[in-house]
Design an enzyme around this catalytic site. Structure first.
Site, mmCIF file in Angstrom:
data_model
loop_
_atom_site.group_PDB
_atom_site.id
_atom_site.type_symbol
_atom_site.label_atom_id
_atom_site.label_comp_id
_atom_site.label_asym_id
_atom_site.label_seq_id
_atom_site.Cartn_x
_atom_site.Cartn_y
_atom_site.Cartn_z
ATOM 1 N N SER A 180 1.501 -9.593 -1.088
ATOM 2 C CA SER A 180 1.205 -8.162 -1.013
ATOM 3 C C SER A 180 1.366 -7.582 0.388
ATOM 4 C CB SER A 180 -0.210 -7.903 -1.519
ATOM 5 O OG SER A 180 -1.134 -8.718 -0.830
ATOM 6 N N GLU B 35 -9.830 5.818 3.185
ATOM 7 C CA GLU B 35 -10.657 4.735 3.696
ATOM 8 C C GLU B 35 -9.736 3.538 3.918
ATOM 9 O OE1 GLU B 35 -10.184 5.293 0.516
ATOM 10 O OE2 GLU B 35 -9.527 3.294 -0.103
ATOM 11 N N LYS C 185 0.810 -1.220 0.000
ATOM 12 C CA LYS C 185 0.000 0.000 0.000
ATOM 13 C C LYS C 185 0.845 1.272 0.000
ATOM 14 C CE LYS C 185 -4.205 -1.744 0.043
ATOM 15 N NZ LYS C 185 -5.100 -1.531 -1.135
#
Lengths: 266, 398
Positions: free
Chosen positions: B381, B113, B91
């Site tokens: 990830s 969010e 991220k």
């Protein structure tokens, strides 16, 4: 002439139109039609009826909760259309505008929805999350069904978008008076008046102003500058505060007060 | 043919676009213009590259998981170790890029969010580093599931706002973040965490995440002297998958697999797999894509053990890649993901995020299908530290 054109033509030079918003199916499926008649009796000139949606992103908490209540008793887009058809059995004069989000309309199909609106006696539709750039299919379907296309304008809309929105719209244009979501509380009438001057230079339709009308005082002030004053959250808050027949009585008294506050024009 | 999507208004074929209330149209145009300039600006790219190296710790390794490969009994499984990035997931590649863009645009406040909390942590992290105010919207249900990440965000100085309406998960957090942004656009930049939302977000987030695939492609070429046979990544909104896939789109020999969350199983309806479970296209959160909704157009509640995949939509570029056949989409249920979580932990000493565990579960199946001559790159990830409680609680019930 559409019903919307008739109302604005009739009130031109007299006073601003009063537009009231309630969500179809809130507080209950069977209360919406009597509520709409009561709003007209209390002085509403145009009725906006919300199509409830699970994710009303542009609405503040009051209208979100209203959508959730309507969905909790299973209100569908078809139910809202049926409410308008029933309302039309006793009222053929007051324009009704549906306001909702685009996914339920896409799920039904733009053409099917536009035709159903025409059959039910719906005069115009506002799809909050469908800007003109994405609205090609909807514009064609609505035009064919002779349903007015009402788009939103915002303080953040640059001049070229104002022109685009004016050209895509019919009936009236809905000016979002402040940044934020429905029911927010920081409306500055002086600023709105100045902004409306800029909008009128580019948009040749009546301008309704909403988002931030709280009470008779703000309705009076907006009524000096807008072609229509739109009230939603403040009305729903009153509906939600009472039960059954009492909630309709509350709404009637509130709307009558707003209507009485709208200043006459010379 | 060169792949050049989206078009100028953010369309990937019939998908994407800008479906938002008018208040956001002006700010989105301003953002698209600012991003367009930054994308071609050598100075901006140099600052981003330096921070990705010095602050995030890139490049992330490409690791051959030998014991997992042996256990699966087929193709070699390589892991692209996004879990080793600062903050523990992919991220931050995107939040760093967006925060630098926000600073360039003169914004002083970031909002985001978050579902699993990884995007929220990554946003709070770059806000702290750049001295910006920060608010993170998170569903109340997700705050319970991902309590350690809530504490991390607060330590980083972010305000974590509990969203109690609707299903109290990622989609409701996104509704609330959009409401905040509509009210605060003068000083606030909305950092969307996935390849979803209105244009320019899907393309911008993809571009910031594309470093995953660029590195993986070069690392694999150097290691094996050829391209991998397949690339596999989990798909919620789909940012790590687009990041991995993008570098391989014009390599026809590399098969692309996106893995959605089948939750309790596709047949139960309790899942988060719009691409694999036969959902139709629809409009939510500013974009048109495959979307889970009922006969009346109301968005359905979703289920996955992994909060980061618990979303009814998917990025519009994935919808396009599915229709065009360039990528294929599969679904893996909670139990399969849990099994993969344990397999990687036991065999390789790596705790994967439950999101990434979905990709690992499918990669083992695919490895057996492809056989020993082939090789697969899997996007790992994120790391699974945040999921230790969830796994324990889940298995306590069984």
């Amino acid at each position: 002439m559409s019903r919307l054109q008739d109302v604005f033509a009739e009130l031109k030079g007299k006073r601003a139109a009063l537009v009231t918003f309630v969500t179809g199916g809130d507080p209950a499926l069977e209360t919406t039609v009597p509520l709409l008649h009561a709003l007209v009796e209390a002085g509403a000139d145009v009725l906006e009826v919300g199509i409830p949606f699970s994710d009303p992103m542009a609405d503040g908490p009051v209208i979100q909760m209203s959508h959730q209540r309507a969905l909790a008793h299973g209100t569908t887009i078809t139910d809202v259309l049926a409410m308008v058809a029933t309302f039309r059995e006793r009222n053929t004069r007051t324009p009704v505008v549906l306001m909702g989000y685009v996914n339920p309309v896409e799920a039904m199909g733009y053409g099917v929805f536009a035709q159903a609106c025409a059959r039910a006696g719906v005069d115009g539709v506002i799809l909050v999350d469908l800007p003109p750039e994405e609205a090609g299919e909807w514009l064609a379907a609505a035009r064919q069904a002779a349903v007015d296309r009402v788009f939103l304008l915002a303080p953040t809309s640059p001049p070229e978008r104002m022109r685009l929105i004016g050209e895509a719209s019919s009936g009236f244009v809905y000016y979002v008076a402040l940044k934020g979501v429905t029911g927010a509380a920081h409306l500055d009438i002086g600023t709105v008046g100045k902004q409306l001057g800029a909008v009128r230079a580019l948009v040749d339709l009546p301008i309704g102003v909403g988002f931030g009308v709280q009470d008779a005082q703000s309705a009076r002030a907006l009524g000096e500058v807008a072609d229509a004053v739109i009230v939603g959250s403040a009305l729903i808050r009153r509906l939600a505060a009472a039960e059954g027949a009492e909630s309709i009585a509350q709404a009637r008294a509130f709307v009558a007060g707003l209507r009485a506050a709208l200043p006459p024009r010379q | 043919m060169t792949y050049d999507l989206p078009d100028a208004r953010g369309h990937f074929g019939p998908y994407g676009g800008q479906f938002v209330a008018e208040t956001l149209m002006g700010p989105l145009a301003e953002l698209a213009a600012a991003y367009h300039v930054a994308r071609g600006d050598a100075d901006f790219q140099a600052v981003l590259a330096r921070d990705l190296h010095d602050y995030v710790g890139r490049p992330s390794p490409l690791y051959l998981a030998e014991r997992l490969t042996a256990a699966a009994g087929g193709a070699r499984i390589y892991l692209k170790r996004e879990d080793l990035n600062h903050t523990g997931a992919h991220k931050i590649n995107n939040t760093l890029g967006q925060a630098l863009l926000a600073r360039r645009m003169g914004k002083t406040r970031l909002i985001a969010e978050t579902g699993a909390g990884q995007h929220g942590v990554a946003t709070a992290t770059v806000a702290a580093r750049l001295g910006m105010r920060c608010a993170i919207y998170m569903g109340a249900e997700d705050m319970r599931r991902q309590a350690p990440n809530v504490r991390r965000m607060r330590l980083l100085g972010a305000e974590v706002v509990s969203v109690t309406l609707g299903s109290q998960t990622l989609k409701d957090a996104m509704n609330e973040a959009l409401r905040d942004w509509a009210t605060t656009i003068d000083d606030t930049f909305y950092v969307i965490g996935s390849v979803s939302g209105p244009h320019p977000y899907p393309a911008m987030v993809r571009d910031f995440q594309a470093i995953i695939g660029r590195e993986a492609r070069a690392q694999f070429l150097e290691r094996e002297g050829r391209l991998p046979d397949a690339a596999v990544a989990c798909v919620g909104g789909g940012s790590n998958a687009m990041g991995l896939f993008y570098a391989f789109l014009e390599d026809p020999t590399v098969a692309l697999y996106g893995v959605e969350a089948a939750g309790d199983g596709l047949a139960t309806g309790r899942h988060a797999a719009p691409l694999t479970a036969g959902a139709r296209p629809g409009v939510l959160h500013g974009t048109r894509s495959y979307l889970m909704y009922d006969a009346h157009g109301q968005i359905l509640e979703t289920h996955s053990i992994s909060a980061g995949l618990d979303y009814p939509g998917v990025g519009p570029e994935h919808a396009w890649l599915k229709d065009s056949g360039r990528a294929r989409y599969m679904a893996v249920d909670d139990q399969q993901a849990l099994a993969a979580f344990h397999a990687l932990t036991h065999l390789e000493g790596i705790l994967p995020a439950l999101e990434s565990s979905h990709a690992l579960a499918y990669a083992q199946i695919l490895a057996r299908e492809l056989g020993r001559e082939k090789a697969i790159v899997v996007s790992l990830s994120g790391r699974g530290d945040k999921d230790v409680e969830t796994v324990a609680a889940h298995e306590g019930h069984h």
